[in-house]
Structure formats: C-alpha cells, structure tokens
Design an enzyme around this catalytic site. Sequence first.
Site, PDB file in Angstrom:
ATOM      1  N   LYS A  18       4.154   4.930   5.409  1.00  0.00           N
ATOM      2  CA  LYS A  18       3.739   6.186   4.782  1.00  0.00           C
ATOM      3  C   LYS A  18       3.873   7.337   5.786  1.00  0.00           C
ATOM      4  O   LYS A  18       4.534   8.312   5.494  1.00  0.00           O
ATOM      5  CB  LYS A  18       2.306   6.101   4.258  1.00  0.00           C
ATOM      6  N   TRP A  49      -6.152  -0.274  -4.317  1.00  0.00           N
ATOM      7  CA  TRP A  49      -5.970  -0.953  -3.027  1.00  0.00           C
ATOM      8  C   TRP A  49      -7.238  -1.631  -2.533  1.00  0.00           C
ATOM      9  O   TRP A  49      -7.166  -2.691  -1.897  1.00  0.00           O
ATOM     10  CB  TRP A  49      -5.414   0.009  -1.968  1.00  0.00           C
ATOM     11  N   ASP A  80      -8.978   0.770   5.577  1.00  0.00           N
ATOM     12  CA  ASP A  80      -7.552   0.725   5.279  1.00  0.00           C
ATOM     13  C   ASP A  80      -7.085   2.179   5.276  1.00  0.00           C
ATOM     14  O   ASP A  80      -7.378   2.929   4.352  1.00  0.00           O
ATOM     15  CB  ASP A  80      -7.313   0.066   3.910  1.00  0.00           C
TER      16      ASP A  80
HETATM   17  C1  LIG Z   1       0.930   1.028   0.779  1.00  0.00           C
HETATM   18  C2  LIG Z   1      -0.478   0.600   0.926  1.00  0.00           C
HETATM   19  C3  LIG Z   1      -0.847  -0.747   1.160  1.00  0.00           C
HETATM   20  C4  LIG Z   1       0.139  -1.899   1.094  1.00  0.00           C
HETATM   21  O1  LIG Z   1       0.932  -2.056   2.127  1.00  0.00           O
HETATM   22  P1  LIG Z   1       2.070  -3.182   2.152  1.00  0.00           P
HETATM   23  O2  LIG Z   1       2.773  -2.822   3.409  1.00  0.00           O
HETATM   24  O3  LIG Z   1       2.900  -3.040   0.918  1.00  0.00           O
HETATM   25  O4  LIG Z   1       1.397  -4.488   2.214  1.00  0.00           O
HETATM   26  C5  LIG Z   1      -2.185  -1.029   1.354  1.00  0.00           C
HETATM   27  N1  LIG Z   1      -3.119  -0.076   1.303  1.00  0.00           N
HETATM   28  C6  LIG Z   1      -2.808   1.215   1.033  1.00  0.00           C
HETATM   29  C7  LIG Z   1      -3.884   2.228   0.969  1.00  0.00           C
HETATM   30  C8  LIG Z   1      -1.482   1.589   0.845  1.00  0.00           C
HETATM   31  O5  LIG Z   1      -1.166   2.867   0.580  1.00  0.00           O
END
Ligand SMILES: *Cc1c(COP(=O)(O)O)cnc(C)c1O
Length: 362
Positions: free
Chosen positions: A197, A103, A173
Amino acid sequence: MMKAVYNFASGPAILPREVMQAVQAELLDWGGRGYSVLETSHRWPDFMQIMAETEQLLRELLSVPDNYHVLFMQGGGTQQFAMVPLNLLGDKKQIDVIMSGYWTDKAAQEARRYGAVRLAADTLSEGATRLPDQAQLDISPQSAYVYYCANETIHGLEYDYVPQSGAVPLVADASSNLLSRAMDVAAHGLIFACAQKNFGLPGLTVVVVRKDLVGRCAPHWPAILNYQSYADTHSLWNTPVTFAIYLAHRILKWLKDQGGVAAIEQRNIEKAALLYRAIDESEGFYANRIAPRFRSRMNAPFSLRNPALEADFLASAQEAGLVQLQGHRSVGGLRASMYNAMPLAGVQALVDFMHLFMHRHG
Ligand SMILES: *Cc1c(COP(=O)(O)O)cnc(C)c1O
C-alpha cells in the site's frame, strides 16, 4: 510518450514515479556492478547493507524506540493474522479484538483457531460506518493482547486516536496506513504492515515488535512462524524478498526526501480534504457514509445516488486517465485510494472529473 494516468488502486498501488524510473535505469546494472540486484545473494555484503539501511530508515521515519525489533517477513498481512496469536498468546487463553470491518474480521477468524476471541467493541455489526470511542472499549485484563486495524482499507475507516489498552499489549494492523501519518510506536506491543500500500510490493511485510514480547511462541509451531527466528537472524532466517526490500529501501529514501512522515501526513490530509469536500458539496450526487471523524485519508469509498451510472463513471474516468476506481467486491460502489505516492494533482484531477460528470448527469 506514455499516457498520463493517475492510479487509485487499493493495493498493489501507485508507486513514486521517480523511484520506478531509478529502478528501471539500474535494473540490469546495479550501481555500476555489472549485474542486477535481482541476481544478488541476500548474504552478499552489498545486499545486507540495503537491509540494514532499510531497517534504519524505518526506525528513523517511524521513531521506533530501541526496545523494539524491526523484522522483515513474507506472507503478507494475512500471515500476521496467524503469527500474531501464535507468538503472543503465551499462557493466555483469549484475546480482545476491536471489531471494525473486513480486515479485523479476517484476523479474528484466524485467531479463533488458536484461542478465544472476545470483542472489546463491535462497530462492524452495526454497519461499519464509524469506529468506537475509547470510552466504548471493554478490555479484559485476562487477554493476551488487544487487536485493532488502524485503517480499514475496504470500508474507508481510520482511527484518529490510539486505543488505550492499559497493561494489555496493543497490536495494530497498519497495512494500509503505516508511514502515512505519525504513529506512536511505544503505545503498541506490535505493529505490522504489508508493503503493497505505502512502501512497495506484495511479499514484504514489516513487523515492529517490542523485544520482551518475542520468545513466547510454543515450540511445536513452525520455526518460520516464530518471530524469534527473524529476531535472531536479522530477518535472514530464510531467503527474504530481496527485490521488494530493495524497492522499499528506495521508497523510504524518497519519503525521507519528501520531508518524512510529518510532511507526507500534511499532504495526505490535504488530499483527503479535497476529495471528501467534493463528495459533501455534491448535494447527494456522490455519497460517503462514514462518520466524518473516522473517514480514512488513504481510502475513500463513495457511491452515486444513481448506481446505474457507475459503469459510465468508471469508463469515463478511465478515458480521462483516472484508473482503478472500482470499490471492493464485498461492498461495491467506487473507491479512491490516495496512498503516499498519489500526488495532490491526481486527487485534483479526480475532483475536476467528478464535477464534470455530475454536471453532465445532474
Ligand atoms: C491489504 C491488507 C491486508 C492483507 O494483506 P495481504 O498482503 O493480502 O495478506 C491486511 N490488512 C489490511 C488492513 C490491508 O489493507
């Protein structure tokens, strides 16, 4: 009767069952109004109140200081990979990225369209089995910000500390661990997380940003990608994802009823300890390659000593009501995600199944 199932999906993922039942019960008749929340204008006072309360709950649960905006957006974590550099680069030409996994790599690839990316550390190129220590971070004062991913969902790597970035704003993030543990918001310039999540449905993304960092977006970039647009309109620049916000509101209330972030963090520690202990005590039948200090509480990838048994493991687990345990396509193997809504009983059921499977094949 519905079959009892524990869902270990990585996202979209398990949601609190009580919340879904409450949503189902009022889907056609929202709080006795005679119409559905799905049919309600985002500017109707009842819905605006939901938005205000959702923001308030986030502020409370995360202890967000007053000099931060809490903004609701769309486009997922991935849209933030673009919005963060577009909004925070300002006059600077470069950013620092702590490269730790899939990511951060995706975020860095996007950021390179707008500026130079320096690596403050790189533990991805050495195999993504650990995260760097604070002492290993090489941060340039010339950088507009330092970017890291608080929980690498795919590799199962989670920080146990907040990187110190000095005067350079820190960006996290936290898509896969926001609200699962205490987080020092004031140590960050910006934190973003998509909802699917730990607090709901894809579509909704929450951005917590220090107020003085908003307003640096160059005027030629689209207004819909400018944080200022959301800050100026209480996140009503355009139609927000109403159902996802309504659901997040319910989930945040549920989380508060559980005792808030501190209580859920204790439960998450317990769940993760239970699963990693089962892996470590299997004498190599199961393995997790992450340095113990940085093992994620949210996502535990693991492999079988004999990978030929994987298909059997997945099918037998499914039979036992333990579903969506497949690893990410980029790394293979197996992965159990244990977000806030996963009860301890679910992880216990998985561990019991893993013992059984091992004795059948060991
Ligand atoms: C799931 C996730 C994303 C991506 O999110 P989207 O909604 O699919 O754009 C980005 N960073 C992390 C750490 C994630 O777990």
